[in-house]
Design a protein around this motif. Structure first.
Motif, PDB file in Angstrom:
ATOM      1  N   ASP A   1       0.846  -1.220  -0.033  1.00  0.00           N
ATOM      2  CA  ASP A   1       0.051   0.084   0.118  1.00  0.00           C
ATOM      3  C   ASP A   1       0.849   1.118  -0.078  1.00  0.00           C
ATOM      4  OD1 ASP A   1      -2.469  -1.591  -0.036  1.00  0.00           O
ATOM      5  OD2 ASP A   1      -2.625  -1.416   2.165  1.00  0.00           O
ATOM      6  N   GLN A   2       1.896   1.237   0.692  1.00  0.00           N
ATOM      7  CA  GLN A   2       2.941   2.585   0.744  1.00  0.00           C
ATOM      8  C   GLN A   2       3.386   2.646  -0.714  1.00  0.00           C
ATOM      9  OE1 GLN A   2       5.712   1.319   3.897  1.00  0.00           O
ATOM     10  NE2 GLN A   2       3.869   1.828   5.541  1.00  0.00           N
ATOM     11  N   TRP A   3       3.764   1.378  -1.556  1.00  0.00           N
ATOM     12  CA  TRP A   3       4.427   1.722  -2.519  1.00  0.00           C
ATOM     13  C   TRP A   3       3.380   2.252  -3.642  1.00  0.00           C
ATOM     14  CZ3 TRP A   3       8.132   1.989  -5.748  1.00  0.00           C
ATOM     15  CH2 TRP A   3       7.811   1.791  -7.284  1.00  0.00           C
ATOM     16  N   LEU A   4       2.256   1.798  -3.485  1.00  0.00           N
ATOM     17  CA  LEU A   4       1.209   2.119  -4.355  1.00  0.00           C
ATOM     18  C   LEU A   4       1.246   3.915  -4.426  1.00  0.00           C
ATOM     19  CD1 LEU A   4      -1.659  -0.479  -4.276  1.00  0.00           C
ATOM     20  CD2 LEU A   4      -0.199   0.192  -6.187  1.00  0.00           C
ATOM     21  N   VAL A   5       1.043   4.327  -3.178  1.00  0.00           N
ATOM     22  CA  VAL A   5       1.132   5.810  -2.915  1.00  0.00           C
ATOM     23  C   VAL A   5       2.205   6.503  -3.346  1.00  0.00           C
ATOM     24  CG1 VAL A   5       1.136   7.413  -0.985  1.00  0.00           C
ATOM     25  CG2 VAL A   5      -0.655   5.527  -0.668  1.00  0.00           C
TER      26      VAL A   5
ATOM     27  N   LEU B   1       2.054  17.093  -7.174  1.00  0.00           N
ATOM     28  CA  LEU B   1       1.234  17.873  -6.229  1.00  0.00           C
ATOM     29  C   LEU B   1      -0.208  17.262  -6.178  1.00  0.00           C
ATOM     30  CD1 LEU B   1       2.775  21.482  -6.620  1.00  0.00           C
ATOM     31  CD2 LEU B   1       3.287  19.936  -4.889  1.00  0.00           C
ATOM     32  N   LEU B   2      -0.441  16.152  -5.586  1.00  0.00           N
ATOM     33  CA  LEU B   2      -1.699  15.582  -5.456  1.00  0.00           C
ATOM     34  C   LEU B   2      -2.220  16.024  -4.107  1.00  0.00           C
ATOM     35  CD1 LEU B   2      -1.341  12.047  -6.764  1.00  0.00           C
ATOM     36  CD2 LEU B   2      -2.447  13.705  -7.876  1.00  0.00           C
ATOM     37  N   SER B   3      -3.564  16.220  -3.869  1.00  0.00           N
ATOM     38  CA  SER B   3      -4.256  16.579  -2.536  1.00  0.00           C
ATOM     39  C   SER B   3      -4.649  15.033  -2.111  1.00  0.00           C
ATOM     40  CB  SER B   3      -5.721  17.181  -2.735  1.00  0.00           C
ATOM     41  OG  SER B   3      -6.633  16.526  -3.264  1.00  0.00           O
ATOM     42  N   GLN B   4      -4.712  14.959  -0.949  1.00  0.00           N
ATOM     43  CA  GLN B   4      -4.885  13.729  -0.339  1.00  0.00           C
ATOM     44  C   GLN B   4      -6.212  13.131  -0.670  1.00  0.00           C
ATOM     45  OE1 GLN B   4      -3.338  13.421   3.897  1.00  0.00           O
ATOM     46  NE2 GLN B   4      -5.025  11.927   4.366  1.00  0.00           N
ATOM     47  N   THR B   5      -7.110  13.934  -1.123  1.00  0.00           N
ATOM     48  CA  THR B   5      -8.402  13.521  -1.679  1.00  0.00           C
ATOM     49  C   THR B   5      -8.266  13.001  -3.208  1.00  0.00           C
ATOM     50  OG1 THR B   5      -9.779  15.113  -0.515  1.00  0.00           O
ATOM     51  CG2 THR B   5     -11.084  14.108  -2.151  1.00  0.00           C
TER      52      THR B   5
ATOM     53  N   GLN C   1      -8.412   8.509  -3.938  1.00  0.00           N
ATOM     54  CA  GLN C   1      -9.388   8.031  -5.169  1.00  0.00           C
ATOM     55  C   GLN C   1      -8.498   7.243  -5.889  1.00  0.00           C
ATOM     56  OE1 GLN C   1     -10.880  11.694  -6.608  1.00  0.00           O
ATOM     57  NE2 GLN C   1     -12.597  11.852  -5.434  1.00  0.00           N
ATOM     58  N   MET C   2      -7.170   7.739  -6.358  1.00  0.00           N
ATOM     59  CA  MET C   2      -6.352   6.753  -7.277  1.00  0.00           C
ATOM     60  C   MET C   2      -6.082   5.534  -6.410  1.00  0.00           C
ATOM     61  SD  MET C   2      -3.678   9.723  -8.452  1.00  0.00           S
ATOM     62  CE  MET C   2      -3.955  10.886  -9.884  1.00  0.00           C
ATOM     63  N   VAL C   3      -5.751   5.536  -5.260  1.00  0.00           N
ATOM     64  CA  VAL C   3      -5.454   4.406  -4.543  1.00  0.00           C
ATOM     65  C   VAL C   3      -6.394   3.514  -4.082  1.00  0.00           C
ATOM     66  CG1 VAL C   3      -2.802   4.962  -4.533  1.00  0.00           C
ATOM     67  CG2 VAL C   3      -4.571   5.330  -2.569  1.00  0.00           C
ATOM     68  N   PHE C   4      -7.639   3.942  -3.974  1.00  0.00           N
ATOM     69  CA  PHE C   4      -8.796   3.279  -3.514  1.00  0.00           C
ATOM     70  C   PHE C   4      -8.804   3.034  -2.101  1.00  0.00           C
ATOM     71  CE2 PHE C   4      -8.261   1.782  -7.888  1.00  0.00           C
ATOM     72  CZ  PHE C   4      -9.595   2.442  -8.616  1.00  0.00           C
ATOM     73  N   LYS C   5      -8.272   3.964  -1.303  1.00  0.00           N
ATOM     74  CA  LYS C   5      -8.175   4.195  -0.001  1.00  0.00           C
ATOM     75  C   LYS C   5      -9.069   5.274   0.626  1.00  0.00           C
ATOM     76  CE  LYS C   5      -5.027   1.133   0.256  1.00  0.00           C
ATOM     77  NZ  LYS C   5      -5.447  -0.205   0.665  1.00  0.00           N
TER      78      LYS C   5
ATOM     79  N   LEU D   1      -5.517   6.434   4.345  1.00  0.00           N
ATOM     80  CA  LEU D   1      -4.508   6.999   3.546  1.00  0.00           C
ATOM     81  C   LEU D   1      -3.518   7.964   4.622  1.00  0.00           C
ATOM     82  CD1 LEU D   1      -3.052   7.619   1.046  1.00  0.00           C
ATOM     83  CD2 LEU D   1      -4.798   9.492   0.542  1.00  0.00           C
ATOM     84  N   THR D   2      -4.082   8.755   5.477  1.00  0.00           N
ATOM     85  CA  THR D   2      -3.531   9.542   6.391  1.00  0.00           C
ATOM     86  C   THR D   2      -2.529   8.801   7.262  1.00  0.00           C
ATOM     87  OG1 THR D   2      -5.421  10.995   6.785  1.00  0.00           O
ATOM     88  CG2 THR D   2      -3.835  11.126   8.405  1.00  0.00           C
ATOM     89  N   ARG D   3      -2.848   7.508   7.558  1.00  0.00           N
ATOM     90  CA  ARG D   3      -1.988   6.575   8.272  1.00  0.00           C
ATOM     91  C   ARG D   3      -0.690   6.462   7.331  1.00  0.00           C
ATOM     92  NH1 ARG D   3      -6.362   4.451  10.391  1.00  0.00           N
ATOM     93  NH2 ARG D   3      -6.275   2.741   9.101  1.00  0.00           N
TER      94      ARG D   3
END
Length: 143
Positions: free
Chosen positions: A38-42, A51-55, A59-63, A68-70
């Protein structure tokens, strides 16, 4: 298709997805990647987008946002990801890979590709095309 057939195919899809992730996670650990799948996918998605927002990233990583915050917190502590204040919204941040994070992605990309290739052994081009068509159909059915 009967309900029983549908259940069998859904089970096969879920079982295969789990096996792929478990195999990758085992390899990540054995080869001491210092990341989870999961960390790799991020990190991979951050490396492919500026520059991606967390939102957007969620959506991209389906979390979901808490998960995602963790992940972002862990990657920040490792020095791979940085939160930059959003220029138009003081309450939010944009995410970016640090130089260390970029080097980590560059180092791991070929290794991850090799791990993924294991799942595709013994499949030919026609198999890939049919598989892609089926997965895209399932995905579109759920839009």
């Amino acid at each position: 298709m009967t309900q029983e057939q549908f259940s069998k195919y859904s089970f096969l899809l879920d079982r295969t997805a789990r096996r792929v992730k478990q195999y990758a996670q085992r390899k990540f650990k054995l080869e001491d990647f210092d990341l989870t799948v999961d960390q790799w996918l991020v990190m991979k998605n951050l490396s492919e987008n500026e520059l991606l927002s967390q939102t957007e990233l969620a959506q991209m990583v389906f979390k979901d946002q808490p998960t995602l915050t963790r992940i972002i917190d862990i990657l920040s502590k490792k020095g791979y990801v940085e939160r930059i204040p959003h220029p138009q919204d003081r309450r939010s941040f944009q995410l970016v890979l640090t130089e260390t994070g970029k080097l980590k992605v560059k180092e791991l990309k070929p290794k991850v590709a090799f791990i993924r290739e294991k799942a595709w052994e013994n499949l030919n081009e026609r198999d890939f095309e049919e598989f892609k068509r089926i997965l895209n159909t399932i995905y579109k059915n759920l839009e």
